[in-house]
Write a protein that holds these residues in place. Structure first.
Motif, PDB file in Angstrom:
ATOM      1  N   GLY A 143       0.785  -1.220   0.000  1.00 30.35           N
ATOM      2  CA  GLY A 143       0.000   0.000   0.000  1.00 30.35           C
ATOM      3  C   GLY A 143       0.823   1.279   0.000  1.00 30.35           C
ATOM      4  N   SER A 144       2.130   1.176   0.059  1.00 33.56           N
ATOM      5  CA  SER A 144       2.956   2.386   0.158  1.00 33.56           C
ATOM      6  C   SER A 144       2.967   3.198  -1.134  1.00 33.56           C
ATOM      7  CB  SER A 144       4.394   2.033   0.559  1.00 33.56           C
ATOM      8  OG  SER A 144       5.010   1.224  -0.417  1.00 33.56           O
ATOM      9  N   ASP A 200       5.245   7.954  -4.300  1.00 34.13           N
ATOM     10  CA  ASP A 200       5.461   7.533  -5.680  1.00 34.13           C
ATOM     11  C   ASP A 200       6.569   6.489  -5.742  1.00 34.13           C
ATOM     12  OD1 ASP A 200       5.030   7.561  -8.440  1.00 34.13           O
ATOM     13  OD2 ASP A 200       6.668   8.993  -8.746  1.00 34.13           O
ATOM     14  N   GLY A 201       6.279   5.348  -6.314  1.00 33.73           N
ATOM     15  CA  GLY A 201       7.265   4.268  -6.400  1.00 33.73           C
ATOM     16  C   GLY A 201       7.233   3.325  -5.218  1.00 33.73           C
ATOM     17  N   GLY A 202       6.538   3.713  -4.167  1.00 36.26           N
ATOM     18  CA  GLY A 202       6.417   2.858  -2.998  1.00 36.26           C
ATOM     19  C   GLY A 202       7.599   2.973  -2.051  1.00 36.26           C
ATOM     20  N   ALA A 203       7.473   2.282  -0.941  1.00 35.82           N
ATOM     21  CA  ALA A 203       8.525   2.254   0.073  1.00 35.82           C
ATOM     22  C   ALA A 203       8.848   0.796   0.380  1.00 35.82           C
ATOM     23  CB  ALA A 203       8.076   2.978   1.333  1.00 35.82           C
ATOM     24  N   MET A 217      13.155   2.958   6.760  1.00 37.40           N
ATOM     25  CA  MET A 217      12.579   2.561   5.474  1.00 37.40           C
ATOM     26  C   MET A 217      13.547   2.917   4.357  1.00 37.40           C
ATOM     27  SD  MET A 217       8.504   3.212   5.374  1.00 37.40           S
ATOM     28  CE  MET A 217       8.587   4.946   5.700  1.00 37.40           C
ATOM     29  N   CYS A 218      13.371   2.251   3.256  1.00 35.45           N
ATOM     30  CA  CYS A 218      14.210   2.501   2.089  1.00 35.45           C
ATOM     31  C   CYS A 218      13.294   2.937   0.951  1.00 35.45           C
ATOM     32  CB  CYS A 218      14.961   1.220   1.719  1.00 35.45           C
ATOM     33  SG  CYS A 218      16.088   1.405   0.344  1.00 35.45           S
ATOM     34  N   TRP A 219      13.698   3.972   0.235  1.00 35.20           N
ATOM     35  CA  TRP A 219      12.891   4.481  -0.868  1.00 35.20           C
ATOM     36  C   TRP A 219      13.348   3.908  -2.200  1.00 35.20           C
ATOM     37  CZ3 TRP A 219       9.024   6.219   1.654  1.00 35.20           C
ATOM     38  CH2 TRP A 219       9.203   6.854   2.878  1.00 35.20           C
ATOM     39  N   ASP A 220      14.379   3.091  -2.180  1.00 30.32           N
ATOM     40  CA  ASP A 220      14.914   2.504  -3.405  1.00 30.32           C
ATOM     41  C   ASP A 220      14.179   1.211  -3.726  1.00 30.32           C
ATOM     42  OD1 ASP A 220      16.872   4.527  -3.313  1.00 30.32           O
ATOM     43  OD2 ASP A 220      18.135   3.282  -2.018  1.00 30.32           O
ATOM     44  N   SER A 221      13.937   0.992  -5.008  1.00 35.14           N
ATOM     45  CA  SER A 221      13.199  -0.197  -5.414  1.00 35.14           C
ATOM     46  C   SER A 221      14.099  -1.411  -5.618  1.00 35.14           C
ATOM     47  CB  SER A 221      12.420   0.086  -6.705  1.00 35.14           C
ATOM     48  OG  SER A 221      13.321   0.482  -7.729  1.00 35.14           O
TER      49      SER A 221
END
Length: 125
Positions: A27-28, A33-36, A94-98
């Protein structure tokens, strides 16, 4: 000192890319944008690697910050950059990288910035 940075960079790359993993936070994408992503729990062996890298990197940071950086702007930027790298190594947020590769690219960019500050400081008056 640059050799130590190169060795650490390779150790960090192996730790992040080969011994770590990310899991998507459901759900992030609706919030960011792009999720977490969250870091997966490390095994015992990986935790030992992590602790050693943090120790080695922290020791290097201490030496560099005491001996080379003279401009207050350089010191602040250096400290912020080091904190960014440590956040990735600690895997405590948390990490914002996919992908792990993207995480390492961000780490690599920060390490290069640190080397730049060490070798070519920007003096502000």
């Amino acid at each position: 000192m640059l050799e130590r940075y190169q060795v650490l960079e390779e150790q960090i790359r192996e730790f992040i890319v080969c011994h770590s993993s990310l899991k998507y936070i459901d759900g992030s994408v609706e919030v960011v944008d792009g999720g977490a992503y969250a870091w997966s729990k490390l095994g015992r062996v990986e935790q030992k690697i992590q602790i050693q890298i943090i120790s080695d990197y922290s020791e290097l940071i201490e030496e560099v910050s005491q001996g080379i950086l003279t401009s207050s702007g350089d010191i602040q930027r250096f400290i912020e950059s080091c904190e960014e790298v440590l956040t990735y190594i600690r895997q405590d947020s948390m990490c914002w990288d996919s992908s792990l590769e993207r995480s390492f690219e961000n780490i690599q960019r920060e390490l290069k910035s640190q080397i730049q500050l060490i070798t070519h400081p920007i003096y502000t008056k």
